[in-house]
Design an enzyme around this catalytic site. Structure first.
Site, PDB file in Angstrom:
ATOM      1  N   ASP A   1       0.811  -1.219   0.000  1.00 16.06           N
ATOM      2  CA  ASP A   1       0.000   0.000   0.000  1.00 16.06           C
ATOM      3  C   ASP A   1       0.848   1.274   0.000  1.00 16.06           C
ATOM      4  O   ASP A   1       0.394   2.345   0.391  1.00 16.06           O
ATOM      5  CB  ASP A   1      -0.974   0.003   1.196  1.00 16.06           C
ATOM      6  CG  ASP A   1      -0.247  -0.083   2.519  1.00 16.06           C
ATOM      7  OD1 ASP A   1       0.985  -0.291   2.507  1.00 16.06           O
ATOM      8  OD2 ASP A   1      -0.889   0.063   3.566  1.00 16.06           O
TER       9      ASP A   1
ATOM     10  N   HIS B   1      24.421   3.917 -16.586  1.00 16.75           N
ATOM     11  CA  HIS B   1      23.330   4.324 -15.697  1.00 16.75           C
ATOM     12  C   HIS B   1      23.286   3.450 -14.445  1.00 16.75           C
ATOM     13  O   HIS B   1      22.246   2.913 -14.073  1.00 16.75           O
ATOM     14  CB  HIS B   1      21.988   4.300 -16.447  1.00 16.75           C
ATOM     15  CG  HIS B   1      21.810   5.487 -17.350  1.00 16.75           C
ATOM     16  ND1 HIS B   1      20.715   5.658 -18.157  1.00 16.75           N
ATOM     17  CD2 HIS B   1      22.594   6.577 -17.566  1.00 16.75           C
ATOM     18  CE1 HIS B   1      20.834   6.795 -18.832  1.00 16.75           C
ATOM     19  NE2 HIS B   1      21.966   7.367 -18.497  1.00 16.75           N
TER      20      HIS B   1
ATOM     21  N   ASP C   1      26.987  11.366 -11.423  1.00 12.80           N
ATOM     22  CA  ASP C   1      26.053  11.976 -12.374  1.00 12.80           C
ATOM     23  C   ASP C   1      24.768  12.219 -11.592  1.00 12.80           C
ATOM     24  O   ASP C   1      23.984  11.292 -11.357  1.00 12.80           O
ATOM     25  CB  ASP C   1      25.832  11.006 -13.547  1.00 12.80           C
ATOM     26  CG  ASP C   1      24.880  11.559 -14.601  1.00 12.80           C
ATOM     27  OD1 ASP C   1      24.162  12.540 -14.326  1.00 12.80           O
ATOM     28  OD2 ASP C   1      24.835  10.978 -15.703  1.00 12.80           O
TER      29      ASP C   1
ATOM     30  N   ASP D   1      21.376  18.299 -14.894  1.00  7.79           N
ATOM     31  CA  ASP D   1      21.982  17.003 -15.241  1.00  7.79           C
ATOM     32  C   ASP D   1      23.482  17.244 -15.371  1.00  7.79           C
ATOM     33  O   ASP D   1      23.951  17.711 -16.415  1.00  7.79           O
ATOM     34  CB  ASP D   1      21.365  16.491 -16.553  1.00  7.79           C
ATOM     35  CG  ASP D   1      21.825  15.081 -16.886  1.00  7.79           C
ATOM     36  OD1 ASP D   1      22.494  14.450 -16.044  1.00  7.79           O
ATOM     37  OD2 ASP D   1      21.511  14.619 -18.007  1.00  7.79           O
TER      38      ASP D   1
ATOM     39  N   HIS E   1      27.474   6.115 -26.265  1.00  6.27           N
ATOM     40  CA  HIS E   1      26.196   6.810 -26.064  1.00  6.27           C
ATOM     41  C   HIS E   1      26.268   8.154 -26.774  1.00  6.27           C
ATOM     42  O   HIS E   1      27.347   8.596 -27.191  1.00  6.27           O
ATOM     43  CB  HIS E   1      25.883   6.980 -24.568  1.00  6.27           C
ATOM     44  CG  HIS E   1      26.904   7.754 -23.790  1.00  6.27           C
ATOM     45  ND1 HIS E   1      26.996   9.127 -23.801  1.00  6.27           N
ATOM     46  CD2 HIS E   1      27.895   7.333 -22.953  1.00  6.27           C
ATOM     47  CE1 HIS E   1      27.966   9.523 -23.010  1.00  6.27           C
ATOM     48  NE2 HIS E   1      28.553   8.451 -22.483  1.00  6.27           N
TER      49      HIS E   1
ATOM     50  N   HIS F   1      21.400  15.641 -25.034  1.00  6.82           N
ATOM     51  CA  HIS F   1      19.936  15.532 -25.050  1.00  6.82           C
ATOM     52  C   HIS F   1      19.395  16.856 -24.535  1.00  6.82           C
ATOM     53  O   HIS F   1      20.118  17.625 -23.891  1.00  6.82           O
ATOM     54  CB  HIS F   1      19.443  14.345 -24.203  1.00  6.82           C
ATOM     55  CG  HIS F   1      19.941  14.339 -22.782  1.00  6.82           C
ATOM     56  ND1 HIS F   1      19.393  15.107 -21.775  1.00  6.82           N
ATOM     57  CD2 HIS F   1      20.973  13.657 -22.192  1.00  6.82           C
ATOM     58  CE1 HIS F   1      20.042  14.880 -20.632  1.00  6.82           C
ATOM     59  NE2 HIS F   1      21.019  14.016 -20.862  1.00  6.82           N
TER      60      HIS F   1
ATOM     61  N   HIS G   1      15.729  13.803 -19.869  1.00  3.73           N
ATOM     62  CA  HIS G   1      15.849  13.629 -21.323  1.00  3.73           C
ATOM     63  C   HIS G   1      14.604  14.306 -21.883  1.00  3.73           C
ATOM     64  O   HIS G   1      13.565  13.683 -22.060  1.00  3.73           O
ATOM     65  CB  HIS G   1      15.908  12.147 -21.704  1.00  3.73           C
ATOM     66  CG  HIS G   1      17.129  11.465 -21.144  1.00  3.73           C
ATOM     67  ND1 HIS G   1      17.272  10.108 -21.044  1.00  3.73           N
ATOM     68  CD2 HIS G   1      18.286  11.976 -20.628  1.00  3.73           C
ATOM     69  CE1 HIS G   1      18.449   9.815 -20.511  1.00  3.73           C
ATOM     70  NE2 HIS G   1      19.086  10.940 -20.246  1.00  3.73           N
TER      71      HIS G   1
ATOM     72  N   GLU H   1      27.964  15.694 -22.846  1.00  2.28           N
ATOM     73  CA  GLU H   1      28.416  14.702 -21.878  1.00  2.28           C
ATOM     74  C   GLU H   1      29.143  13.515 -22.511  1.00  2.28           C
ATOM     75  O   GLU H   1      28.703  12.376 -22.404  1.00  2.28           O
ATOM     76  CB  GLU H   1      27.232  14.178 -21.075  1.00  2.28           C
ATOM     77  CG  GLU H   1      26.037  13.736 -21.925  1.00  2.28           C
ATOM     78  CD  GLU H   1      24.936  13.106 -21.073  1.00  2.28           C
ATOM     79  OE1 GLU H   1      25.246  12.217 -20.272  1.00  2.28           O
ATOM     80  OE2 GLU H   1      23.766  13.517 -21.216  1.00  2.28           O
TER      81      GLU H   1
ATOM     82  N   TYR I   1      34.718   4.754 -21.312  1.00  2.10           N
ATOM     83  CA  TYR I   1      34.506   3.706 -20.297  1.00  2.10           C
ATOM     84  C   TYR I   1      35.268   2.462 -20.747  1.00  2.10           C
ATOM     85  O   TYR I   1      34.973   1.910 -21.803  1.00  2.10           O
ATOM     86  CB  TYR I   1      33.011   3.392 -20.167  1.00  2.10           C
ATOM     87  CG  TYR I   1      32.151   4.649 -20.139  1.00  2.10           C
ATOM     88  CD1 TYR I   1      31.865   5.293 -18.936  1.00  2.10           C
ATOM     89  CD2 TYR I   1      31.665   5.203 -21.331  1.00  2.10           C
ATOM     90  CE1 TYR I   1      31.102   6.461 -18.928  1.00  2.10           C
ATOM     91  CE2 TYR I   1      30.909   6.368 -21.324  1.00  2.10           C
ATOM     92  CZ  TYR I   1      30.627   6.995 -20.129  1.00  2.10           C
ATOM     93  OH  TYR I   1      29.875   8.143 -20.119  1.00  2.10           O
TER      94      TYR I   1
ATOM     95  N   ARG J   1      33.121  10.393 -17.289  1.00  2.00           N
ATOM     96  CA  ARG J   1      32.145  11.208 -18.021  1.00  2.00           C
ATOM     97  C   ARG J   1      32.193  12.610 -17.430  1.00  2.00           C
ATOM     98  O   ARG J   1      32.355  12.771 -16.203  1.00  2.00           O
ATOM     99  CB  ARG J   1      30.731  10.619 -17.884  1.00  2.00           C
ATOM    100  CG  ARG J   1      29.645  11.473 -18.540  1.00  2.00           C
ATOM    101  CD  ARG J   1      28.336  10.720 -18.824  1.00  2.00           C
ATOM    102  NE  ARG J   1      27.603  10.299 -17.653  1.00  2.00           N
ATOM    103  CZ  ARG J   1      27.497   9.061 -17.223  1.00  2.00           C
ATOM    104  NH1 ARG J   1      28.128   8.088 -17.877  1.00  2.00           N
ATOM    105  NH2 ARG J   1      26.805   8.753 -16.155  1.00  2.00           N
TER     106      ARG J   1
ATOM    107  N   GLU K   1      29.870  16.125 -17.749  1.00  2.00           N
ATOM    108  CA  GLU K   1      28.590  16.582 -18.309  1.00  2.00           C
ATOM    109  C   GLU K   1      28.252  17.978 -17.817  1.00  2.00           C
ATOM    110  O   GLU K   1      28.247  18.247 -16.612  1.00  2.00           O
ATOM    111  CB  GLU K   1      27.476  15.611 -17.882  1.00  2.00           C
ATOM    112  CG  GLU K   1      26.091  16.041 -18.335  1.00  2.00           C
ATOM    113  CD  GLU K   1      25.033  14.971 -18.103  1.00  2.00           C
ATOM    114  OE1 GLU K   1      25.191  14.159 -17.164  1.00  2.00           O
ATOM    115  OE2 GLU K   1      24.046  14.952 -18.855  1.00  2.00           O
TER     116      GLU K   1
HETATM  117  N1  GLY Z   1      21.823  11.458 -16.099  1.00  2.00           N
HETATM  118  C1  GLY Z   1      21.486  10.730 -17.255  1.00  2.00           C
HETATM  119  C2  GLY Z   1      22.099  11.305 -18.427  1.00  2.00           C
HETATM  120  O1  GLY Z   1      23.121  11.948 -18.320  1.00  2.00           O
HETATM  121  O2  GLY Z   1      21.611  11.240 -19.516  1.00  2.00           O
HETATM  122 MN    MN Z   2      22.572  13.683 -19.475  1.00  2.00          MN
HETATM  123 MN    MN Z   3      23.662  12.826 -16.490  1.00  2.00          MN
END
Ligand code: GLY
Ligand code: MN
Ligand code: MN
Length: 468
Positions: free
Chosen positions: A68, A280, A297, A308, A380, A384, A391, A408, A412, A429, A431
């Protein structure tokens, strides 16, 4: 008496005393998007709609965590953008042209969940019809159950725009106004004119609107990004090698919450060592060790708008020579990507710029033997849109002034990769969040340090969580 009924009685008795401590409206956030903002966006959608059409927009579903207990409610971004209502079980109708229904002439109707003292004693105050009229500035607001009685022939329209339906909306058999019933009602009433229904066109129109941020949106987004940068800096000053991924997560998220952000914009990715190579990774349970790298991140959400931002930190406070070599390629790639964030450029241009740097850098370090092998280590996209969603909705065509995108790139190199093992478990990474302008890109997260030297310097400072 079941535990729930007992608690209900206790709560109902309890709320009769609540008037003793009435809060003022100014005790709550006063910098929400204005009713005028949402009205302007409804008009902007109307302007994009085809002649003789209607849009039917639903609130988000409530999501169950277990038994619940539900997850904290999060409104559907399109719905929020168009009216500002933050509760579930609601539907908004926008007509291209004014309609006369029951002798009321209107171009929009909102159905909301009714006030309910018992429910409100459990989950908090509802806006109700009067609150929605007053706060959201919408004239025609009704109880959600009245949607079933709406005297409207959907067949009269040439096009029916509507939200995308997820297939996991639960039916509350005791609530005729729940989202399940609202969607069912809409589907039944449009069954004979299914061919006129179009969720794709609705999303296309919303993407074009949401891609360009208004001044009011930028104020909130910048606040989310500022809070995020400060929290990342606090983490840098506090991180030491005797810690865990979840403690690092706690340190950065403390700053978000303490500085007024309601939520994280997405589950924080805090991955050390081998987990720095998982794009992720959100488990965040590992003990950290020298000389691992930690990818952080994490972005704060403020009144719906999310930052982000990613930084990669050396646990020891100092990058090793090999870590720095890879880091500097990613940084150079990111700077090349940011430079390509120019109005009129193709959405993919920042990615292409970053890829060229990464190919060259990995070839020079002999991590790869052929330029196209870069895809093993950078798999990747670079950018975005960013806004109500991490996103975010956007057209992904040419870059336009007033839109915000991330840049970003990353490299890796998981254990077992076909290269010298000295590179294994290096995941990096970087970003940032970038506003496209009429001129040069505006790096909204630019106040957060990112060269290896700057990061090492900041990590040597005394942070609020650092053990002395
Ligand atoms: N935090 C997810 C991305 O960088 O797209
Ligand atoms: Mn991102
Ligand atoms: Mn990110």
């Amino acid at each position: 008496m079941s535990k729930n009924i007992f608690l209900s009685v206790v709560f109902v008795l309890g709320i009769s005393f609540l008037h003793l401590a009435q809060s003022k409206p100014s005790d709550y956030d006063t910098d929400m998007l204005s009713a005028a903002f949402h009205a302007e966006k409804r008009q902007a959608l109307r302007d994009k709609m085809d002649p003789n059409s209607v849009a039917v927009v639903f609130a988000n579903a409530e999501r169950n965590r277990s038994n619940d207990v539900d997850y904290q409610y999060s409104q559907d971004p399109n719905f929020y953008y168009l009216c500002g209502y933050t509760e579930p079980n609601a539907v908004l109708i926008i007509f291209k042209d004014k309609q006369t229904i029951d002798s009321i002439s209107t171009s929009e109707i909102l159905y909301v969940q009714p006030r309910d003292p018992l429910a409100e004693s459990w989950t908090g105050r509802r806006l109700g019809i009067d609150g929605a009229k007053k706060q959201l500035g919408i004239v025609n607001v009704y109880n959600n159950t009245d949607f079933h009685e709406l005297k409207l022939d959907f067949g009269q329209f040439d096009k029916i725009y509507h939200s995308t339906f997820n297939n996991d909306v639960r039916d509350d058999a005791n609530d005729a106004g729940d989202l399940f019933s609202l969607i069912k009602s809409f589907n039944e009433r449009t069954e004979k004119v299914k061919n006129k229904k179009n969720a794709f066109s609705f999303n296309t129109a919303m993407s074009a609107l949401r891609e360009i941020k208004s001044t009011e949106e930028m104020t909130l987004l910048k606040k989310a990004i500022d809070i995020t940068c400060d929290a990342h800096a606090d983490l840098m000053r506090s991180l030491d090698s005797n810690t865990t991924e979840y403690q690092a997560q706690a340190m950065v998220e403390f700053g978000f919450k303490f500085n007024g952000s309601e939520y994280v914009g997405y589950p924080s990715i805090v991955g050390g060592g081998e987990n720095s190579c998982v794009l992720h990774y959100i488990t965040n349970r590992k003990k950290l060790h020298n000389p691992e790298l930690l990818v952080v991140d994490a972005g704060a959400e403020y009144h719906g708008y999310t930052a982000d931002v990613t930084r990669t930190l050396p646990l020891s406070g100092k990058f090793t020579k090999d870590q720095k070599a890879i880091y500097d390629i990613v940084l150079k790639a990111q700077n090349a990507g940011i430079k390509a964030c120019k109005k009129g450029n193709n959405f993919r241009d920042p990615h292409s710029a970053a890829v060229e740097v990464i190919k060259k850098g990995l070839m020079e370090l002999e991590v790869i033997k052929e330029p196209n092998e870069f895809m093993k280590y950078f798999f990747h996209g670079t950018s975005h849109y960013l806004g109500l969603d991490v996103h975010d909705a956007g057209t992904y065509g040419r870059l336009k002034a007033g839109s915000v995108i991330t840049v970003e790139p990353g490299i890796y190199i998981p254990e077992g990769s076909p290269c010298d093992p000295k590179w294994w478990n290096i995941g990096i990474r970087i970003e940032d969040d970038v506003l496209i302008t009429e001129g040069d890109p505006d790096v909204l997260s630019g106040k957060l340090v990112k060269t290896t030297e700057e990061i090492e310097k900041m990590m040597a400072e005394q942070g609020i969580f650092k053990k002395k």
